[in-house]
Scaffold this motif. Structure first.
Motif, PDB file in Angstrom:
ATOM      1  N   PHE A  43       0.824  -1.201   0.000  1.00  0.00           N
ATOM      2  CA  PHE A  43       0.000   0.000   0.000  1.00  0.00           C
ATOM      3  C   PHE A  43       0.865   1.260   0.000  1.00  0.00           C
ATOM      4  CE2 PHE A  43      -2.210   3.330   2.487  1.00  0.00           C
ATOM      5  CZ  PHE A  43      -3.223   3.597   1.590  1.00  0.00           C
ATOM      6  N   GLU A  46       3.280   1.381  -3.073  1.00  0.00           N
ATOM      7  CA  GLU A  46       2.571   1.241  -4.349  1.00  0.00           C
ATOM      8  C   GLU A  46       3.321   0.305  -5.296  1.00  0.00           C
ATOM      9  OE1 GLU A  46       1.749   5.124  -5.883  1.00  0.00           O
ATOM     10  OE2 GLU A  46       0.474   5.629  -4.187  1.00  0.00           O
ATOM     11  N   GLN A  51      -2.765  -2.727  -7.153  1.00  0.00           N
ATOM     12  CA  GLN A  51      -2.789  -1.537  -6.312  1.00  0.00           C
ATOM     13  C   GLN A  51      -4.199  -0.962  -6.152  1.00  0.00           C
ATOM     14  OE1 GLN A  51       0.047  -0.651  -4.724  1.00  0.00           O
ATOM     15  NE2 GLN A  51      -1.225   0.703  -3.514  1.00  0.00           N
ATOM     16  N   ASN A  55      -5.898  -0.253  -2.609  1.00  0.00           N
ATOM     17  CA  ASN A  55      -6.401   1.088  -2.282  1.00  0.00           C
ATOM     18  C   ASN A  55      -7.865   1.043  -1.865  1.00  0.00           C
ATOM     19  OD1 ASN A  55      -3.916   2.188  -2.847  1.00  0.00           O
ATOM     20  ND2 ASN A  55      -4.476   2.849  -4.892  1.00  0.00           N
ATOM     21  N   LYS A  59      -9.513   2.235   1.639  1.00  0.00           N
ATOM     22  CA  LYS A  59     -10.617   3.203   1.682  1.00  0.00           C
ATOM     23  C   LYS A  59     -11.744   2.690   2.556  1.00  0.00           C
ATOM     24  CE  LYS A  59      -9.823   5.493  -2.704  1.00  0.00           C
ATOM     25  NZ  LYS A  59     -10.284   5.690  -4.069  1.00  0.00           N
TER      26      LYS A  59
END
Length: 75
Positions: A43, A46, A51, A55, A59
């Motif tokens: 994370f 990256e 990815q 992500n 979130k």
């Protein structure tokens, strides 16, 4: 959809997920996920080919839909 992706990621990266509730109970309860250090590195650096998936997981973590845990040795 996201649960299926998380489960697929679990098998690839060694994430441990505990299912203590039935699927109906999961609708009202945040999913609890233990994050391996490699997922955290993926994370922040990256470096993962997935990815976008990572992500989206973070979130959901930020939106309190997922509860995330890490080992104290990672910190």
């Amino acid at each position: 959809e996201i649960i299926t992706e998380i489960q697929r990621l679990i098998t690839q990266k060694g994430i441990i997920i505990k299912k203590r509730f039935t699927r109906n109970a999961l609708k009202n309860t945040a999913l609890k996920i233990f994050f391996d250090v490699n997922i955290l590195l993926d994370f922040f650096l990256e470096r993962s080919p997935k990815q976008d998936l990572i992500n989206s997981i973070f979130k959901k973590l930020d939106g309190d839909q997922i509860q995330g845990y890490v080992s104290i040795s990672v910190i």
